[in-house]
Design a protein around this motif. Structure first.
Motif, PDB file in Angstrom:
ATOM      1  N   CYS A 150      -6.355   0.438   2.356  1.00 16.64           N
ATOM      2  CA  CYS A 150      -6.334  -0.555   1.721  1.00 16.64           C
ATOM      3  C   CYS A 150      -6.727  -1.362   3.207  1.00 16.64           C
ATOM      4  CB  CYS A 150      -4.475  -0.906   2.768  1.00 16.64           C
ATOM      5  SG  CYS A 150      -3.624  -1.159   3.911  1.00 16.64           S
TER       6      CYS A 150
ATOM      7  N   LYS B 126      -2.504  -4.152  -1.669  1.00 14.86           N
ATOM      8  CA  LYS B 126      -3.219  -3.685  -2.270  1.00 14.86           C
ATOM      9  C   LYS B 126      -3.939  -4.575  -3.465  1.00 14.86           C
ATOM     10  CE  LYS B 126      -5.452   0.836  -2.504  1.00 14.86           C
ATOM     11  NZ  LYS B 126      -5.196   1.716  -2.589  1.00 14.86           N
TER      12      LYS B 126
ATOM     13  N   CYS C  67       1.154  -1.108   0.259  1.00 15.03           N
ATOM     14  CA  CYS C  67      -0.017   0.182  -0.181  1.00 15.03           C
ATOM     15  C   CYS C  67       1.227   1.326  -0.353  1.00 15.03           C
ATOM     16  CB  CYS C  67      -1.141  -0.256   1.101  1.00 15.03           C
ATOM     17  SG  CYS C  67      -2.156   1.566   1.425  1.00 15.03           S
TER      18      CYS C  67
END
Length: 381
Positions: A230, A236, A174
Motif C-alpha cells: 500500500c 488500498k 490494507c
C-alpha cells in the motif's frame, strides 16, 4: 495548505462571482484535476485538494460570508504580529469578548476579537475549516469512508422494483499491513512532524488551524520501512460488489442510504455508508407522469379516421383493449384506472396515448384512392 491562500484565486473567479459561477468553476477544475483521471500525478492530487478546500468555503453561503468578512478585516494578509506584541494591518476589533484575558502589556489573542455577529476569529476558523476538536485522536477508531454514487436503472426495474449488482471503488484497509502502513518487521515510532498527534497546526499571527499531518496522514506514527502493498498508506483502493435493491416506484434523483456499505473503518471504526442516487433510463414504450404510466401507441390513418380497437400491455404483461373512436387525433389519451405505478400504497393510472402514423410509401393505386378520399372529404393536401 495554508489558509492565507486566496480561495477566489484558487477557483479562478472574481470576488463578486455568483454561486452558480463558483459552482461551474469548481466542477470544471475538479474534473480536470480529479485523481481518478490523473493517477500517479501528485501535483494534480494537491491541486484537487486546493480546489476542494476552496469550494468547501466559497460554495457554502454562510462560510463564504464569514470568509469575506475575515478578508475584509485583513485576517489573511494584513494582520502581522510584531515581535514583542502588538498588531498591525487592517484588523479591527470592537473590543475583547466577555471573559477575554487581555490586559496591559499582554496583547489580545486572535481568537478574542469580536467581529460583530460572527463571534471570535477562532470560532470562524473552527467553523470554516473544521479546526475544532472534532477529529479523533490518532489512536482512536475512525469511521470509514462514505460513498456517494449514481446508479442508472432500467425504466421497468425502477417502476416495478428489483435488484441490481454494482461494483464500487472504495478505500479498504490494507490486508498486508492491517492498516499500519508498515512493512513486516519495521519499527514504528511517533511521527516527527506532528509529535504523534496526527495533526498539525498552522496559520499566521495568533491563530492556528489544525489539519491532518501530511507526513503520517493523520495516523500519528511512521514506520522505518513502508508496506510495499500500500506504499505506507495503510489502505488500498479496491472494488467492492454490492447488490442494490431498487424500491418499486423509484424515480430519477431518488436516493437511498445503505448503512455500513461504504469504506471499512480505520483502527476498528465503523464502516461508512453508501448513498445511491438513481437515474432512471428512458423506455421505448413507456414514460411516466408521477404515478401515472403513459403508453405510447401508434395507430394508422385508417384506424384514427374510421375508429378501431388496440391492445396494450400493462406493466405486469396483462393486456387491455382500448376502443379508438372515429376521428381520433394524434396525442389523444385514454385512461385505464388502476394500471399505473404503485408506490407507498398508492397506484396511478395507465394513460394510452395514440400517435397517428402516416404511411411513408404508397402504391400508385393507393395514392389515387387517398387523393379521391381527400377530395370527397374536402381535405387539403
Amino acid at each position: 495548505m495554508a489558509h492565507s491562500k486566496d480561495f477566489y484565486a484558487v477557483l479562478g473567479v472574481a470576488e463578486k462571482a455568483t454561486a452558480d459561477e463558483i459552482k461551474k468553476a469548481y466542477r470544471r477544475l475538479a474534473k480536470q484535476h480529479h485523481p481518478d483521471t490523473n493517477k500517479g500525478d501528485p501535483r494534480s492530487a494537491e491541486r484537487f485538494k486546493e480546489i476542494s478546500e476552496a469550494y468547501n468555503v466559497l460554495g457554502d453561503v454562510k462560510k463564504r460570508a464569514q470568509y469575506d468578512e475575515m478578508r475584509r478585516l485583513g485576517a489573511f494578509g494584513d494582520f502581522v504580529r510584531r515581535p514583542g506584541g502588538g498588531a498591525t494591518g487592517g484588523f479591527r476589533s470592537s473590543g475583547p469578548r466577555p471573559g477575554a484575558r487581555s490586559g496591559a502589556g499582554t496583547p489580545p489573542k486572535f481568537e478574542e476579537f469580536d467581529v460583530g455577529g460572527f463571534g471570535g476569529l477562532g470560532d470562524l476558523f473552527s467553523s470554516m475549516f473544521g479546526g475544532g476538536a472534532q477529529r479523533p485522536k490518532a489512536s482512536e477508531p475512525e469511521r470509514g469512508q462514505s460513498i456517494e454514487t449514481t446508479l442508472e436503472v432500467p425504466f421497468r426495474v425502477a417502476v416495478m422494483g428489483g435488484k441490481i449488482p454494482v461494483e464500487l471503488e472504495v478505500n479498504e484497509e490494507c490486508s498486508t499491513c492491517g492498516g499500519s502502513g508498515a512493512a513486516k518487521g519495521a519499527r514504528i515510532s511517533a511521527c516527527p512532524e506532528c509529535g504523534g498527534r496526527g495533526s498539525i497546526s498552522f496559520g499566521q499571527g495568533g491563530f492556528a488551524v489544525n489539519r491532518p499531518c501530511p507526513m503520517c496522514l493523520g495516523k500519528g506514527s511512521v514506520a522505518s520501512e513502508k508496506c510495499s502493498a500500500c506504499a505506507g498508506q495503510g489502505e488500498k483502493r479496491e472494488r467492492k460488489k454490492v447488490l442494490i435493491t431498487v424500491p418499486p416506484g423509484t424515480d430519477t434523483d431518488a436516493k437511498i442510504r445503505l448503512k455500513g456499505q461504504g469504506g471499512r473503518g480505520v483502527r476498528g471504526g465503523p464502516p461508512g455508508d453508501l448513498v445511491i442516487t438513481f437515474k432512471v433510463e428512458p423506455d421505448k414504450f413507456y414514460s411516466r407522469d408521477g404515478l401515472d404510466l403513459i403508453a405510447h401507441v401508434p395507430v394508422n390513418v385508417a384506424q384514427a379516421t374510421l375508429g378501431s380497437k388496440v391492445s396494450v400491455k400493462t406493466l405486469d404483461d396483462k393486456k387491455v383493449t382500448i376502443a379508438i373512436p372515429a376521428g381520433t387525433p394524434s396525442s389523444k389519451r385514454f385512461r385505464v384506472r388502476g394500471q399505473g405505478i404503485e408506490k407507498d400504497g398508492k397506484k396511478g393510472d395507465l394513460l394510452v396515448e395514440v400517435r397517428v402514423d402516416a404511411p411513408a410509401d404508397l402504391s400508385d393505386e393507393a395514392r389515387a384512392a387517398m387523393a379521391a378520399f381527400a377530395r370527397e372529404a374536402g381535405l387539403k393536401y
